[in-house]
Design a protein around this motif. Sequence first.
Motif, PDB file in Angstrom:
ATOM      1  N   HIS A  17       4.799   0.198  -0.101  1.00 56.80           N
ATOM      2  CA  HIS A  17       5.493  -0.535   0.954  1.00 56.80           C
ATOM      3  C   HIS A  17       4.525  -1.471   1.678  1.00 56.80           C
ATOM      4  O   HIS A  17       3.306  -1.350   1.558  1.00 56.80           O
ATOM      5  CB  HIS A  17       6.129   0.441   1.949  1.00 56.80           C
ATOM      6  CG  HIS A  17       5.113   1.225   2.721  1.00 56.80           C
ATOM      7  ND1 HIS A  17       4.514   2.352   2.223  1.00 56.80           N
ATOM      8  CD2 HIS A  17       4.566   1.028   3.938  1.00 56.80           C
ATOM      9  CE1 HIS A  17       3.650   2.817   3.109  1.00 56.80           C
ATOM     10  NE2 HIS A  17       3.648   2.035   4.161  1.00 56.80           N
ATOM     11  N   HIS A  69       0.829  -1.212   0.000  1.00 56.57           N
ATOM     12  CA  HIS A  69       0.000   0.000   0.000  1.00 56.57           C
ATOM     13  C   HIS A  69       0.858   1.255   0.000  1.00 56.57           C
ATOM     14  O   HIS A  69       2.083   1.176   0.076  1.00 56.57           O
ATOM     15  CB  HIS A  69      -0.902   0.008   1.244  1.00 56.57           C
ATOM     16  CG  HIS A  69      -0.141   0.159   2.531  1.00 56.57           C
ATOM     17  ND1 HIS A  69       0.566  -0.875   3.097  1.00 56.57           N
ATOM     18  CD2 HIS A  69       0.051   1.224   3.347  1.00 56.57           C
ATOM     19  CE1 HIS A  69       1.155  -0.452   4.206  1.00 56.57           C
ATOM     20  NE2 HIS A  69       0.870   0.822   4.371  1.00 56.57           N
ATOM     21  N   GLN A 113       7.559   9.347   4.292  1.00 56.34           N
ATOM     22  CA  GLN A 113       7.522   8.676   5.591  1.00 56.34           C
ATOM     23  C   GLN A 113       8.933   8.760   6.170  1.00 56.34           C
ATOM     24  O   GLN A 113       9.918   8.642   5.423  1.00 56.34           O
ATOM     25  CB  GLN A 113       7.236   7.187   5.435  1.00 56.34           C
ATOM     26  CG  GLN A 113       6.066   6.806   4.612  1.00 56.34           C
ATOM     27  CD  GLN A 113       6.103   5.304   4.388  1.00 56.34           C
ATOM     28  OE1 GLN A 113       6.828   4.803   3.535  1.00 56.34           O
ATOM     29  NE2 GLN A 113       5.365   4.574   5.189  1.00 56.34           N
ATOM     30  N   ASP A 127       0.936   5.068   2.173  1.00 60.94           N
ATOM     31  CA  ASP A 127       0.369   5.635   3.394  1.00 60.94           C
ATOM     32  C   ASP A 127      -0.603   6.763   3.061  1.00 60.94           C
ATOM     33  O   ASP A 127      -0.441   7.471   2.072  1.00 60.94           O
ATOM     34  CB  ASP A 127       1.484   6.163   4.308  1.00 60.94           C
ATOM     35  CG  ASP A 127       1.999   5.085   5.240  1.00 60.94           C
ATOM     36  OD1 ASP A 127       1.539   3.934   5.115  1.00 60.94           O
ATOM     37  OD2 ASP A 127       2.850   5.396   6.084  1.00 60.94           O
ATOM     38  N   ARG A 178       7.205   6.575  13.499  1.00 64.09           N
ATOM     39  CA  ARG A 178       7.001   7.080  12.138  1.00 64.09           C
ATOM     40  C   ARG A 178       6.389   8.480  12.166  1.00 64.09           C
ATOM     41  O   ARG A 178       5.476   8.758  12.961  1.00 64.09           O
ATOM     42  CB  ARG A 178       6.070   6.144  11.364  1.00 64.09           C
ATOM     43  CG  ARG A 178       5.963   6.494   9.894  1.00 64.09           C
ATOM     44  CD  ARG A 178       4.765   5.822   9.261  1.00 64.09           C
ATOM     45  NE  ARG A 178       3.541   6.362   9.818  1.00 64.09           N
ATOM     46  CZ  ARG A 178       2.353   5.750   9.765  1.00 64.09           C
ATOM     47  NH1 ARG A 178       2.247   4.576   9.195  1.00 64.09           N
ATOM     48  NH2 ARG A 178       1.280   6.295  10.283  1.00 64.09           N
TER      49      ARG A 178
HETATM   50 FE   FE2 Z   1       2.109   1.998   5.728  1.00 64.51          FE
END
Ligand code: FE2
Length: 372
Positions: A353, A195, A222, A197, A368
């Motif tokens: 990712h 997917h 990210q 983010d 994150r």
């Molecule tokens: Fe993710």
Amino acid sequence: MTKAFATAIAKKFPNSVRLSIHPSAETTKLSISLTPQVGACTMTPWHSSLVRSVDGSIQMSHALRVPALTHELIYEDGRPSYFREKSELFNWPGMDLEFKYMYPCGILIIPRDRNSRYSLHNVHMQKVRKLAEICSPIVLRGFTDTTDRRTFIAKAHDAGEVLPWTFGVLQEVKDAGRKDRMANNVVSSEAMPMHYDGMFKFVKKVDENGNETSVSAPPRFQYFTAKTPSPTGSGYTLFASSRLFFQYLPKPYTVEEISKVTWDCKNSGFWDNHMTNLPLVVPHPSNGMPCVRWHEPWPVWKTKFAHCIISIENASQDIIPLVDSLLYDRRVCLYFTWEKGDILVNDNFAMLHTRTAFEGESDRELWRIHFD
Ligand SMILES: [Fe+2]
């Protein structure tokens, strides 16, 4: 001589397939490139040098033909290894670093002297950001202060505009121990679908007719730190590169054809949602390169959390297994193993990712932050 040898081999092994590093149209011979170079395999590795662009792509060339103005010779373990395209992005004043290209994508940045104590505090985050746009993911290993919360957050602000979500600025990615369908799979030990983010992060926007609509707002980047090491042999984070996806897109598919495809996504549980008319390919916001936008189908038997049904709206459903298999292809996807204290910056447009499962009850924890 070569022909006589080939004839002898064919006679001796009539039912065998012959592998060769030379390009060939012969039906009994398979041509295989020993290096993942762009374009046809035209030079044997022992007659040529490896030449890398900043984005990591490889071409082979005679050493004498590599222009000294644009490329520099890189030494590894004290020996000349390959030519690398020159770039200011490799110049980090006050730090003597090695930039190691990972396979198939990404750059690992480590102090040349492992006893050096370079602090994250002094890292030029704009250079990290630019490198991430060209060759994600960028990993800093062996730096200090990387798990210091204040330093980690402060450096996100140096890299771009920090984007808070429901959890605030910093998400602690670890197994929260919940097992029910309404729990969030990000904070579990389960494998996740491939997917990008922020697909399910919605912001209010006013359209051209003055109507307020809710639109998906994926972050540009990210930024992670590994608070703990991951258990050995599990809990990998996988990063699939759009540049490599299109490099290895099998015939008869083309970028142009794939770029017209739209898809539909029905998600249950924590991510409950139905989205339509999602483009499979979007242009990169900085350089216009085609970027794959995808959420892997995630049937109910793969998860105890939210499941996800994907369908193609305007082309064959065969696109689904094609995209899924190519995204996990080792030529396209980096299987990354975390070490404690690793800093990682990933371009959320150029890359997709996911995470493989890890041993529950382990204390694997990443922090994150998203930024634009
Ligand atoms: Fe993710």
